[in-house]
Write a protein that holds these residues in place. Structure first.
Motif, PDB file in Angstrom:
ATOM      1  N   ASN A   1       0.703  -1.343   0.032  1.00 10.36           N
ATOM      2  CA  ASN A   1      -0.253  -0.065   0.509  1.00 10.36           C
ATOM      3  C   ASN A   1       0.789   1.383   0.205  1.00 10.36           C
TER       4      ASN A   1
ATOM      5  N   TYR B   1      -0.113   4.043  -2.701  1.00  8.19           N
ATOM      6  CA  TYR B   1      -1.572   4.688  -2.009  1.00  8.19           C
ATOM      7  C   TYR B   1      -0.963   5.811  -0.846  1.00  8.19           C
TER       8      TYR B   1
ATOM      9  N   LEU C   1       0.970   8.964  -1.878  1.00  5.23           N
ATOM     10  CA  LEU C   1      -0.658   9.932  -2.037  1.00  5.23           C
ATOM     11  C   LEU C   1      -0.923  11.351  -1.192  1.00  5.23           C
TER      12      LEU C   1
ATOM     13  N   GLY D   1      -2.149   3.537  10.411  1.00  5.67           N
ATOM     14  CA  GLY D   1      -3.261   4.301   9.088  1.00  5.67           C
ATOM     15  C   GLY D   1      -4.352   5.813   9.626  1.00  5.67           C
TER      16      GLY D   1
END
Lengths: 348, 326
Positions: A276, A279, A282, A324
């Motif tokens: 991940n 992502y 980003l 996260g």
């Protein structure tokens, strides 16, 4: 002038403080909801990420791919594209690197094979990004959905390879392909947990990206088109071509990150090879407000959260996904506070 | 025998698509109003977790569905608040929420992993279930399935046959013009973002309480939000076509499972990828068929012309663009 600058600095400080307060009060409430002590959780994350040199090296291992992907995303964000396909580009890079290593293992000369695999990874990542770019410029498909679609296709390809043609003799499983021999690992220095070559490459890419965006035609074109595509078209720039260039650059760097995951971290191809990080990058670039200077510290902080949160399930009855939650709430708080400040500015 | 298996397949498609129908109808309403809620994948997981936990603790399915809907509303409120009122990119906010809600769901749902919880059972409809042939399969479903079918008709009727639906479409196409005609465009956008969010939340509950019962990491509904977003585009923002797209996806999923029996070496996830290339193909096709001359070129090929007309669809013109009310 001096006073205006003073007010600006003050408002930035207030904004940053508000963002941090918002994000951390939210995550603290979330931890409290789960019935565990928040301070202990934060303590374990800090100790688990920067508590020792070994842990810092572990964080740097995550920092390298984040920086590589984030640098690539600077090009696409500058030109006004949402390259959500970065995840798939990492995967394709990892696949290309693995393919070269598999076919080259018998040939010998590990250094040559390693460099070839890096080139192949950059090429494949770039082509995967080019596909999304062409869908955008020629096919009228929004780059977000083209990128997402290609991400899922990339996942399909990697699973098919691991369970099909590249499966381990006898057993095909989620644990991935057969590990590579040691001479096909990215060279490192004895006693180092992180390859100095990878660190140097990440720093090199960072400097190169800064230089390209600031001093070259590519950077100028990206910025001009990102601000006003119509005007730059009238001035003789071809937005569609430059968009493809930006996509290829982003995809190439993402592919490099994928190769790093194979050569230096897992030494084989696994289904979750991208971890991940595409992502996550980003989020890094958004939190850095699309400015290259902020990428290294923010990427380090995010990597530390990822590494430190591994302690949570071991020390407390907690899931590691708290990392996260913190990362997401920080970016979200930034967007909200920034929007709020702009609204007040417009009102006054 | 052949007939029977066709009915079973149809029943499976109707039941399998039910949660996704809730999500795609919700997102269609939201996007028709010009707001794009990209957070679906995370919202579905967070509401699925909420529904499971509430059902497990309270043994009330109604409470569980309401709580899940509320979660959907709250996430949509963040997207709409930051997007419509603070002028931030709806895509950026939605993307961050996608990742964050998923991690939030895993984090908060951790203590409830792999527990046995309440489930929505089957509700055979009286009389209808006795229809020979179709009855026993089509009318012995959970009430979620019936509700999902009713929702398609309701969404269509709402958008195209009511005054509110007209307002909704006007705002999605041209918020400034709608404002000039006395419609509070921002409030309309906020309303349908929240309504859509509520339906997406219900979709999450339908996953964890019926279609893929239980909670865990992974839950099994991962990726469904992205698929729902893709299907809304595939269906050209028309509720009936979106519903057909959803059923097509459910059919592909079921065929994928049976294909796996034929090709056991290929993991199921590979078949789950199928809707995405299909979506990309449709989008390219939609784009190309809007070019001048495309219709003339297709005139000699009747099937192509029909396909073009079927797939034609345009996005609400103001989709994703912050509307600045002066």
């Amino acid at each position: 002038m001096q006073r205006a600058k003073g007010i600006e600095v003050k408002s930035v400080v207030v904004q940053v403080a508000a963002t941090l307060a918002l994000a951390f009060s939210f995550t603290t409430v979330v931890v409290l909801l789960s019935g565990e002590p928040p301070l202990a959780a934060y303590g374990h994350i800090v100790a688990g990420s920067v508590g020792s040199w070994l842990k810092v090296a572990q964080v740097l291992r995550v920092w390298v791919p984040l920086v590589l992907c984030s640098c690539g995303l600077l090009y696409t964000f500058q030109i006004g594209l949402w390259n959500i396909g970065v995840e798939g580009q990492v995967i394709l890079g990892a696949i290309a690197a693995t393919a070269v290593l598999r076919w080259g293992a018998a040939v010998g000369a590990p250094t040559g094979i390693l460099s070839l695999s890096l080139l192949a990874a950059m090429g494949c990542g770039g082509l995967w990004a080019l596909a999304a770019g062409i869908l955008k410029t020629r096919g009228g498909v929004n780059e977000i959905f083209a990128g997402l679609g290609l991400n899922f296709v990339a996942v399909g390809i990697i699973l098919w390879l691991i369970f099909g043609p590249w499966k381990r003799p006898g057993i095909a499983s989620m644990s991935g392909t057969e590990p590579f021999a040691r001479e096909l690992w990215l060279p490192t220095v004895a006693g180092w947990r992180i390859s100095p070559y990878a660190l140097a490459a990440a720093l090199g890419v960072l400097v190169l990206t800064w230089w390209t965006l600031k001093y070259t035609r590519v950077g100028l074109a990206c910025r001009a088109i990102g601000r006003n595509p119509h005007a730059s078209f009238l001035l003789g720039l071809r937005p569609d071509r430059w968009m493809l260039v930006a996509m290829m650059l982003a995809g190439g760097l993402a592919g490099l990150a994928g190769a790093y995951q194979v050569l230096a971290v897992y030494h084989r191809l696994i289904p979750a090879i991208s971890s991940n990080y595409g992502y996550l990058s980003l989020l890094v670039v958004m939190l850095a407000n699309y400015r290259w200077v902020w990428i290294p510290p923010i990427a380090f902080f995010f990597a530390a959260l990822n590494v430190g949160s591994i302690q949570l399930p071991m020390m407390l009855q907690m899931d590691s996904s708290l990392a996260g939650v913190i990362q997401g709430s920080l970016v979200l708080a930034t967007l909200v506070v920034h929007g709020w400040a702009r609204r007040r500015q417009r009102a006054s | 025998m052949m007939e029977l298996s066709f009915q079973v397949l149809m029943a499976g498609v109707l039941a399998g698509a039910a949660p996704l129908i809730l999500a795609t109808m919700g997102e269609t309403l939201t996007e028709k109003a010009g707001v794009i809620n990209l957070s679906l994948d995370g919202t579905i997981l967070l509401s699925a977790m909420t529904a499971f936990v509430v059902a497990y603790e309270s043994h009330s399915l109604i409470l569980a569905f309401l709580a899940a809907g509320l979660v959907g509303v709250m996430v949509a409120a963040v997207v709409a608040g930051a997007g419509i009122y603070l002028g931030q990119s709806q895509v950026a906010v939605g993307f961050v929420l996608t990742l964050m809600c998923r991690d939030l769901a895993y984090f908060l749902g951790n203590p409830y992993s792999r527990l046995q919880g309440p489930q929505v059972g089957l509700t055979p409809l009286p009389f209808l279930k006795d229809i020979p042939g179709l009855g026993p399969v089509l009318f012995q479903q959970s009430w979620i399935t019936y509700a999902s079918v009713a929702l398609i008709a309701a969404t269509w009727a709402f958008i195209y046959r009511t005054r509110w639906g007209l307002e909704l479409r006007a705002v999605g196409e041209h918020p400034h013009a709608a404002y000039a005609r006395g419609i509070n465009a921002r409030r309309v956008q906020l309303t349908y973002a929240l309504v859509g969010g509520f339906l997406v939340g219900l979709a999450g509950a339908a996953f964890s309480l019926c279609t893929k019962p239980g909670w865990g990491r992974p839950q099994g509904a991962e990726g469904m939000g992205w698929i729902a977003l893709a299907i809304v585009i595939f269906g050209g923002w028309e509720p009936v076509k979106v519903a057909l797209g959803t059923y097509l996806f459910a059919l592909l999923q079921i065929l994928g499972i049976s294909l796996q029996g034929v090709l056991p070496s290929v993991p199921t996830q590979v078949f789950q990828v199928a809707p995405f290339p299909l979506m990309i193909f449709t989008l390219v096709f939609m784009h190309l068929s809007q070019r001048p001359g495309a219709e003339r070129w297709a005139a000699g090929r009747p099937w192509l012309l029909r396909l073009m007309r079927l797939l034609r669809g345009t996005a609400p013109r103001a989709l994703g663009q912050p509307y600045r009310q002066e």
